[in-house]
Scaffold this motif. Structure first.
Motif, PDB file in Angstrom:
ATOM      1  N   TYR A   1       0.832  -1.212   0.000  1.00 38.48           N
ATOM      2  CA  TYR A   1       0.000   0.000   0.000  1.00 38.48           C
ATOM      3  C   TYR A   1       0.864   1.259   0.000  1.00 38.48           C
ATOM      4  O   TYR A   1       0.532   2.249  -0.659  1.00 38.48           O
ATOM      5  N   ARG A   2       1.961   1.223   0.727  1.00 40.20           N
ATOM      6  CA  ARG A   2       2.884   2.361   0.707  1.00 40.20           C
ATOM      7  C   ARG A   2       3.442   2.574  -0.698  1.00 40.20           C
ATOM      8  O   ARG A   2       3.519   3.698  -1.192  1.00 40.20           O
TER       9      ARG A   2
ATOM     10  N   VAL B   1       1.210   4.405  -3.057  1.00 38.26           N
ATOM     11  CA  VAL B   1       1.152   5.854  -2.877  1.00 38.26           C
ATOM     12  C   VAL B   1       2.420   6.532  -3.390  1.00 38.26           C
ATOM     13  O   VAL B   1       2.359   7.618  -3.973  1.00 38.26           O
TER      14      VAL B   1
ATOM     15  N   TRP C   1      -7.703   1.492  -2.930  1.00 34.00           N
ATOM     16  CA  TRP C   1      -7.025   2.796  -2.838  1.00 34.00           C
ATOM     17  C   TRP C   1      -7.566   3.757  -3.893  1.00 34.00           C
ATOM     18  O   TRP C   1      -7.729   4.955  -3.631  1.00 34.00           O
TER      19      TRP C   1
ATOM     20  N   ALA D   1      -1.296   3.622   3.730  1.00 34.97           N
ATOM     21  CA  ALA D   1      -1.376   4.467   2.544  1.00 34.97           C
ATOM     22  C   ALA D   1      -1.625   5.924   2.918  1.00 34.97           C
ATOM     23  O   ALA D   1      -0.977   6.846   2.383  1.00 34.97           O
TER      24      ALA D   1
END
Length: 283
Positions: free
Chosen positions: A125-126, A129, A166, A228
């Motif tokens: 998830y990081r 982004v 996301w 995120a």
């Protein structure tokens, strides 16, 4: 709190209409224009009345080339395909390999055992982004959703929960949803994906797989979204910086999204302006 409306499609996993999600006093997402789902490789367009009724014009596929090659989308009649690959050539261990991991308990243990499953998913998830590849994909998604000629838009990944989750979160934030609303929508897919992946999970468990690994990769968790959002805040200083300097979404596209995808909630009437303007509500 309202979440996306689950639609009873016979041949598409996790189909949800973001329409009706609350965006603040007197506002909600316009219905029937932005929808999310899992992959469309099983779509039976001729016999799926739900899909046919939606009039989808554009399908945005967030999957990798390998995923698209092994399970190509079947498009609704009249729809065009737009590829916006979030993870690219470096998909990591998740979420592009979800089914493969469930099919190989030994490999899943090697990659995700010892409590690493949730951490590695959170790091994906990081990556969604912070990576330039992901930024280009999510910018393309928002610009497509902002194009009236492209709507209704259906966006998806494999299970419709991580990359799609996301995408939905960013769009809802752009439209003015609170983070609590975004979190509720993000987590609302879990009951559906648990059912959809139950046969794979059961096979994985029967072969000696770790239940915690299965849970971490099949479900979405608050930790994933929080990772995120934290990355967005730390790198870009919040949503505005992320949109402007991370995604580089044109102001005109953001304005169109807020003007055209936000409508009055029932009981509030049509007289109001989009978020960012001077909102006017009936007395």
């Amino acid at each position: 709190m309202h979440t996306a409306r689950a639609l009873p499609a016979a041949s598409v996993l996790n189909l949800r209409d973001l329409g009706g999600i609350a965006l603040g006093p007197g506002r909600q997402v316009r219905a029937g224009v932005v929808l999310r789902s899992g992959q469309l490789n099983g779509l039976d367009a001729a016999h799926d009345a739900t899909l046919a009724s939606l009039g989808i014009r554009t399908v945005v596929d967030l999957r990798t080339a390998d995923e698209r090659g092994s399970a190509p989308d079947r498009l609704p009649e009249g729809a065009r395909l737009f590829v916006a690959d979030v993870l690219g050539d470096d998909p990591g261990v998740a979420p592009a390999r979800l089914r493969a991991l469930l099919g190989d308990p030994a490999e899943a243990e090697r990659l995700l055992g010892g409590g690493r499953a949730q951490e590695l998913f959170a790091q994906t998830y990081r990556q969604m982004v912070l990576s330039p590849r992901a930024a280009a994909a999510y910018r393309a998604f928002l610009e497509t959703a902002a194009d009236d000629a492209a709507r209704p838009v259906l966006f998806h990944c494999t299970a419709g929960k991580d990359r799609t989750g996301w995408a939905a979160a960013v769009l809802l934030l752009v439209l003015g949803a609170s983070r609590d609303t975004v979190r509720t929508e993000f987590l609302a897919v879990n009951p559906v994906v648990r059912v959809a992946f139950r046969p794979y999970v059961q096979g994985y468990l029967d072969a000696g797989g770790d239940p915690e690994i299965a849970s971490a990769i099949v479900e979405v968790r608050p930790r994933y979204l929080d990772t995120a959002l934290d990355a967005m805040d730390e790198r870009w200083g919040g949503l505005d910086g992320y949109l402007r300097n991370g995604l580089r979404v044109p102001d005109a596209a953001l304005r169109r999204l807020r003007e055209e995808l936000v409508v009055a909630a029932p009981g509030f009437g049509p007289a109001f302006r989009a978020p960012g303007s001077a909102d006017v509500h009936p007395n």
